[in-house]
Design a protein around this motif. Structure first.
Motif, mmCIF file in Angstrom:
data_model
loop_
_atom_site.group_PDB
_atom_site.id
_atom_site.type_symbol
_atom_site.label_atom_id
_atom_site.label_comp_id
_atom_site.label_asym_id
_atom_site.label_seq_id
_atom_site.Cartn_x
_atom_site.Cartn_y
_atom_site.Cartn_z
ATOM 1 N N CYS A 124 0.720 -1.179 -0.058
ATOM 2 C CA CYS A 124 0.139 -0.067 0.162
ATOM 3 C C CYS A 124 0.812 1.120 0.033
ATOM 4 C CB CYS A 124 -0.810 0.089 1.338
ATOM 5 S SG CYS A 124 -0.124 0.122 2.932
ATOM 6 N N GLN A 125 0.295 2.355 -0.469
ATOM 7 C CA GLN A 125 0.737 3.526 -0.329
ATOM 8 C C GLN A 125 1.026 3.973 1.320
ATOM 9 O OE1 GLN A 125 -2.349 3.149 -0.839
ATOM 10 N NE2 GLN A 125 -3.414 4.535 0.603
ATOM 11 N N THR A 126 2.061 4.693 1.513
ATOM 12 C CA THR A 126 2.516 4.941 2.814
ATOM 13 C C THR A 126 1.745 6.237 3.403
ATOM 14 O OG1 THR A 126 4.400 6.595 1.827
ATOM 15 C CG2 THR A 126 4.675 4.052 2.559
ATOM 16 N N THR A 127 1.043 6.993 2.533
ATOM 17 C CA THR A 127 0.318 8.052 3.040
ATOM 18 C C THR A 127 -1.241 7.983 2.408
ATOM 19 O OG1 THR A 127 1.132 9.619 1.469
ATOM 20 C CG2 THR A 127 2.068 9.597 3.812
ATOM 21 N N GLY A 128 -2.104 8.677 2.801
ATOM 22 C CA GLY A 128 -3.515 8.773 2.203
ATOM 23 C C GLY A 128 -4.238 9.652 2.747
ATOM 24 N N GLY A 129 -5.213 10.141 1.912
ATOM 25 C CA GLY A 129 -5.859 11.149 2.208
ATOM 26 C C GLY A 129 -7.461 10.696 2.494
ATOM 27 N N TYR A 130 -7.714 9.460 2.108
ATOM 28 C CA TYR A 130 -9.098 8.791 2.324
ATOM 29 C C TYR A 130 -9.223 8.523 3.741
ATOM 30 C CZ TYR A 130 -9.881 8.269 -2.572
ATOM 31 O OH TYR A 130 -10.249 8.588 -4.134
ATOM 32 N N PRO A 131 -10.516 8.731 4.514
ATOM 33 C CA PRO A 131 -10.354 8.423 5.977
ATOM 34 C C PRO A 131 -10.345 6.674 6.046
ATOM 35 C CG PRO A 131 -12.718 8.933 4.919
ATOM 36 C CD PRO A 131 -11.562 9.124 3.953
ATOM 37 N N ARG A 132 -9.921 6.399 7.364
ATOM 38 C CA ARG A 132 -9.722 5.054 7.429
ATOM 39 C C ARG A 132 -10.813 4.832 8.672
ATOM 40 N NH1 ARG A 132 -4.562 5.676 9.273
ATOM 41 N NH2 ARG A 132 -4.767 7.960 8.924
ATOM 42 N N ILE A 133 -11.838 4.136 8.436
ATOM 43 C CA ILE A 133 -12.680 3.754 9.453
ATOM 44 C C ILE A 133 -12.344 2.970 10.659
ATOM 45 C CG2 ILE A 133 -13.820 1.910 8.291
ATOM 46 C CD1 ILE A 133 -16.626 2.764 8.977
ATOM 47 N N ALA A 134 -11.041 2.032 10.284
ATOM 48 C CA ALA A 134 -10.823 1.193 11.499
ATOM 49 C C ALA A 134 -9.542 0.459 11.048
ATOM 50 C CB ALA A 134 -11.874 0.270 11.724
ATOM 51 N N ALA A 135 -8.578 -0.176 11.930
ATOM 52 C CA ALA A 135 -7.506 -1.123 11.403
ATOM 53 C C ALA A 135 -7.843 -2.353 11.633
ATOM 54 C CB ALA A 135 -6.269 -0.451 12.180
ATOM 55 N N ILE A 136 -7.402 -3.466 10.928
ATOM 56 C CA ILE A 136 -7.521 -4.854 11.034
ATOM 57 C C ILE A 136 -6.448 -5.502 12.249
ATOM 58 C CG2 ILE A 136 -7.652 -7.134 10.238
ATOM 59 C CD1 ILE A 136 -8.809 -5.840 7.715
ATOM 60 N N HIS A 137 -7.128 -6.093 13.246
ATOM 61 C CA HIS A 137 -6.033 -6.482 14.214
ATOM 62 C C HIS A 137 -5.075 -7.421 13.438
ATOM 63 C CE1 HIS A 137 -4.502 -9.512 17.212
ATOM 64 N NE2 HIS A 137 -5.073 -8.723 18.125
ATOM 65 N N PRO A 138 -3.711 -7.136 13.819
ATOM 66 C CA PRO A 138 -2.695 -8.313 13.035
ATOM 67 C C PRO A 138 -2.890 -9.594 12.831
ATOM 68 C CG PRO A 138 -1.880 -6.388 14.288
ATOM 69 C CD PRO A 138 -3.047 -6.416 14.809
ATOM 70 N N ALA A 139 -3.588 -10.288 13.740
ATOM 71 C CA ALA A 139 -3.373 -11.617 13.889
ATOM 72 C C ALA A 139 -4.689 -11.980 12.897
ATOM 73 C CB ALA A 139 -3.797 -12.112 15.196
ATOM 74 N N ASP A 140 -5.549 -11.162 12.504
ATOM 75 C CA ASP A 140 -6.908 -11.531 11.806
ATOM 76 C C ASP A 140 -6.628 -11.015 10.227
ATOM 77 O OD1 ASP A 140 -7.792 -12.438 14.172
ATOM 78 O OD2 ASP A 140 -9.545 -10.761 14.310
ATOM 79 N N ALA B 74 -11.402 -3.231 22.099
ATOM 80 C CA ALA B 74 -10.664 -2.254 22.812
ATOM 81 C C ALA B 74 -9.199 -2.648 22.914
ATOM 82 C CB ALA B 74 -11.118 -2.198 24.088
ATOM 83 N N LEU B 75 -8.087 -1.828 23.007
ATOM 84 C CA LEU B 75 -6.698 -1.969 22.905
ATOM 85 C C LEU B 75 -6.357 -3.280 23.761
ATOM 86 C CD1 LEU B 75 -3.907 -1.539 21.603
ATOM 87 C CD2 LEU B 75 -3.647 0.319 23.494
ATOM 88 N N ALA B 76 -7.065 -3.142 25.055
ATOM 89 C CA ALA B 76 -6.608 -4.221 25.872
ATOM 90 C C ALA B 76 -7.085 -5.655 25.369
ATOM 91 C CB ALA B 76 -7.288 -3.841 27.165
ATOM 92 N N GLU B 77 -8.113 -5.890 24.850
ATOM 93 C CA GLU B 77 -8.535 -7.102 24.289
ATOM 94 C C GLU B 77 -7.750 -7.345 23.117
ATOM 95 O OE1 GLU B 77 -12.441 -9.180 22.053
ATOM 96 O OE2 GLU B 77 -12.467 -7.345 23.210
ATOM 97 N N ALA B 78 -7.292 -6.648 22.389
ATOM 98 C CA ALA B 78 -6.461 -6.865 21.221
ATOM 99 C C ALA B 78 -5.208 -7.452 21.715
ATOM 100 C CB ALA B 78 -6.126 -5.510 20.338
ATOM 101 N N LEU B 79 -4.607 -6.701 22.676
ATOM 102 C CA LEU B 79 -3.376 -7.104 23.214
ATOM 103 C C LEU B 79 -3.285 -8.405 24.021
ATOM 104 C CD1 LEU B 79 -1.785 -3.584 24.304
ATOM 105 C CD2 LEU B 79 -1.316 -4.956 22.251
ATOM 106 N N ALA B 80 -4.302 -8.735 24.613
ATOM 107 C CA ALA B 80 -4.489 -10.067 25.418
ATOM 108 C C ALA B 80 -4.191 -11.456 24.411
ATOM 109 C CB ALA B 80 -5.809 -10.104 25.978
ATOM 110 N N SER B 81 -4.495 -11.415 23.238
ATOM 111 C CA SER B 81 -4.261 -12.385 22.272
ATOM 112 C C SER B 81 -2.832 -12.248 21.563
ATOM 113 C CB SER B 81 -5.529 -12.584 21.391
ATOM 114 O OG SER B 81 -5.654 -11.473 20.477
ATOM 115 N N PRO B 82 -2.420 -13.486 21.071
ATOM 116 C CA PRO B 82 -1.010 -13.060 20.274
ATOM 117 C C PRO B 82 -1.260 -12.207 19.146
ATOM 118 C CG PRO B 82 -1.612 -15.428 21.037
ATOM 119 C CD PRO B 82 -2.700 -14.514 21.285
ATOM 120 N N TRP B 83 -0.390 -11.245 18.675
ATOM 121 C CA TRP B 83 -0.425 -10.475 17.662
ATOM 122 C C TRP B 83 0.819 -10.344 17.000
ATOM 123 C CZ3 TRP B 83 2.229 -5.828 17.451
ATOM 124 C CH2 TRP B 83 2.688 -5.570 18.592
#
Length: 338
Positions: free
Chosen positions: A249-265, A282-291
């Motif tokens: 992907c490009q390293t910058t963008g002007g389109y809005p980003r609605i969310a980011a996918i959990h790296p493991a998913d 939430a961030l705490a839940e995301a960090l609680a599983s391997p990523w």
């Protein structure tokens, strides 16, 4: 050497990519399904940073010039050496002169051929990965001869992985971005309640998603300045369609980003052959599983098991049963292998 006798249009050398160059406008790149790359390394009992072959949609034909151990992971493909069918998500041995044939994917997008010792092409900026958007490297073509590193465990027996169901879709975890708040609560709620499927319009730069319903518009997005973007961001294009940013992907963008996918998913989104739904966590839940990739690699190594001949044959029969034998209209799964 590993000789390329035939290859689809998008067979490339890939590894973990080139982190740390975004300020120069170069995204990390590397394997689209990094988990499949880690699984190949786990099957072969070697380090996770070695390069392998990524085969997008179409397969290929490859000849070993010396004894080689290989691993097949990612989107499943019918595989054979001569009259011998090979199980997917497994490691195998090739004798000198034997030809491995891989047909088109049966599900998903990206299949991986890992070799013990790794593909040892010349590194560039610390990686062997082709980055087609940046014109680093190129797709492989018939006649290419790929050097292979020394096998770190030549006496290691063949191993199997349980079916990871990478292409089965399902619920994907999301994390908010600084721009999530640009989407009205009712728009975000509709996004999270909507099933999506992977569009055929996609490549290593981004994967467009399809859905039924109105577009997903952000408030005031026309005045947004360009901001850093990264793999796994879900960007909303001007017509309100979500695009999952890929490894090139490009390293910058002007389109809005609605969310980011959990790296493991993210591999499940990249490979999805079934509907996807999204869930904000939430961030705490995301960090609680391997990523982190180190944790995912450790989990893969803990999952692989030595393959008994009867177990390998059973895995192959089960896979063929799920795909109906993976034959095309002419009855030959290898007719379009390359």
């Amino acid at each position: 050497m590993l000789e390329v006798l035939g290859a689809g249009p998008s067979v490339t050398v890939q590894d973990a990519g080139r982190p740390g160059h975004a300020a120069r406008g170069l995204s990390r790149g590397g394997a689209a399904d990094r988990l499949a790359l880690l699984e190949g390394a786990a099957l072969l009992g070697q380090a996770a940073d070695l390069a392998a072959l990524e085969l997008a949609v179409m397969g290929g034909r490859f000849r070993a010039t010396r004894p080689l151990r290989i691993a097949l992971t990612g989107a499943p493909m019918a595989a054979r050496v001569g009259d011998r069918r090979l199980a997917w998500n497994a490691s195998h041995r090739l004798a000198p002169g034997e030809v491995l044939e891989l047909a088109a994917v049966q599900d998903g997008v990206y299949g991986y051929l890992s070799v013990a010792g790794g593909v040892a092409t010349v590194p560039f900026l610390g990686s062997r990965a082709a980055h087609l958007a940046a014109r680093i490297g190129r797709p492989l073509r018939p006649g290419d001869r790929l050097p292979v590193g020394g096998d770190p465990a030549p006496d290691r027996p063949d191993h199997l992985l349980p079916d990871p169901a990478r292409c089965a879709g399902g619920t994907i975890r999301l994390l908010p971005t600084p721009q999530t708040a640009l989407f009205a609560p009712e728009v975000l709620a509709r996004f999270l309640a909507t099933p999506f499927v992977r569009d055929a319009r996609g490549n290593r730069q981004g994967q467009r998603l399809l859905w039924d319903g109105p577009p997903f518009a952000a408030t005031g997005h026309l005045g947004l300045p360009s901001e850093p973007a990264q793999t796994g961001d879900i960007q909303m294009t001007g017509d309100g369609a979500p695009v999952v940013l890929g490894p090139e992907c490009q390293t910058t963008g002007g389109y809005p980003r609605i969310a980011a996918i959990h790296p493991a998913d993210l591999p499940r989104v990249i490979q999805a052959g079934a509907p996807l739904r999204f869930r904000m966590v939430a961030l705490a839940e995301a960090l609680a599983s391997p990523w982190h990739e180190d944790d995912l690699f450790a989990a893969a190594r803990a999952t692989v098991r030595p393959a008994r001949p009867d177990a390998a044959a059973l895995a192959l029969r089960l896979a063929e049963g799920r795909t109906g034998g993976a034959v095309d209209a002419r009855g030959d799964p290898f007719a379009d292998a390359c």
